[in-house]
Enzyme design. Structure first.
Site, short mmCIF file in Angstrom:
data_model
loop_
_atom_site.label_atom_id
_atom_site.label_comp_id
_atom_site.label_asym_id
_atom_site.label_seq_id
_atom_site.Cartn_x
_atom_site.Cartn_y
_atom_site.Cartn_z
CG ASP A 44 -1.85 -1.11 1.32
OD1 ASP A 44 -2.16 -1.68 0.26
OD2 ASP A 44 -2.28 -1.44 2.45
N1 URA Z 1 -1.24 -5.90 3.91
C1 URA Z 1 -1.74 -4.65 3.92
O1 URA Z 1 -2.77 -4.38 4.51
N2 URA Z 1 -1.04 -3.69 3.28
C2 URA Z 1 0.11 -3.91 2.64
O2 URA Z 1 0.72 -2.97 2.08
C3 URA Z 1 0.62 -5.22 2.63
C4 URA Z 1 -0.08 -6.21 3.27
#
Ligand code: URA
Length: 233
Positions: free
Chosen positions: A101
């Site tokens: 993310d």
């Molecule tokens: N899980 C999440 O919620 N975000 C990420 O960036 C990676 C795994």
């Protein structure tokens, strides 16, 4: 291989463009300026263009320490793509072997080898990924057991696969979580399902590949052959 052919392959240049680059005097082979495309380069030659080493042909395998605020895609209307952190040729050939993310930091792997990245991202192979997680509220006594059993996520038919949790610093709500899937926002949704909230998320490991301590946020390096091969084992 001839130098001009080497540059065509490595830079995606036409033969005419490669000849022009060489004639400009900006290309060195083993620190010697070379102005002929006909000279032969071998495996051990170091070819540089404007002082930057031109990588030999072959697939590229990169570990990047993704900072906060960068997205793992080629295009995004609002945020910087993490690709701007790479100083590479033929960027269009590269892709992320699993995304983070925009606000998650840590290890991302980037390659132009689709079979290799498939091994990491395909649910079939259950590649383990370890995240350092900081939660908003205290770590529940039942979390480890519930995560090991599988969590029902909203809008998912099946519970998550067993995940393992290790408390790092309970007073700071800090833990390590290892999962073997890559569902959308998975870690955040797992803790939301437990009634908590992820404040900060950082990926430390993918399979046997660990984020290099020597890298600062935004820096990258090529994987060692051992790291590349570890994905197949
Ligand atoms: N899980 C999440 O919620 N975000 C990420 O960036 C990676 C795994």
């Amino acid at each position: 291989m001839r130098l001009d052919k080497f540059l065509c392959d490595a830079l995606g240049a036409t033969r005419k463009e490669a000849t022009k680059i060489i004639k400009s005097g900006d290309v060195t082979v083993n620190d010697e300026v070379v102005k002929s495309g006909a000279i032969k380069v071998t495996e051990t030659c170091v070819v540089e263009w404007q002082g930057r080493e031109i990588q030999k042909q072959g697939p590229r395998y990169i570990m990047l320490y993704k900072p906060d605020g960068f997205v793992c895609s080629h295009e995004d209307g609002f945020n910087h793509t993490a690709f701007v952190l790479l100083d590479e040729v033929k960027m269009e050939d590269l892709h992320f072997a699993g995304r983070l993310d925009v606000d998650t930091t840590g290890l991302v792997l980037i390659t132009d080898d689709g079979q290799w990245s498939h091994r990491i991202t395909s649910p079939k192979h259950k590649c383990a990924k370890t995240y350092r997680v900081w939660l908003a509220d205290a770590i529940g006594d039942d979390y480890a057991e519930k995560l090991a059993q599988g969590i029902e996520l909203r809008n998912e038919k099946e519970a998550t696969l067993p995940a393992s949790m290790e408390i790092v610093d309970a007073s700071n709500n800090e833990l390590l979580l290892t999962i073997t899937e890559g569902k959308y926002h998975q870690v955040k949704r797992m803790f939301a399902a437990l009634g908590n909230k992820v404040d900060q998320l950082h990926r430390e490991r993918i399979g046997n590949i660990v984020l290099d301590d020597a890298l600062e946020p935004g820096e990258y390096r090529y994987l060692t052959q051992e790291e590349v091969d570890s994905v197949w084992s």
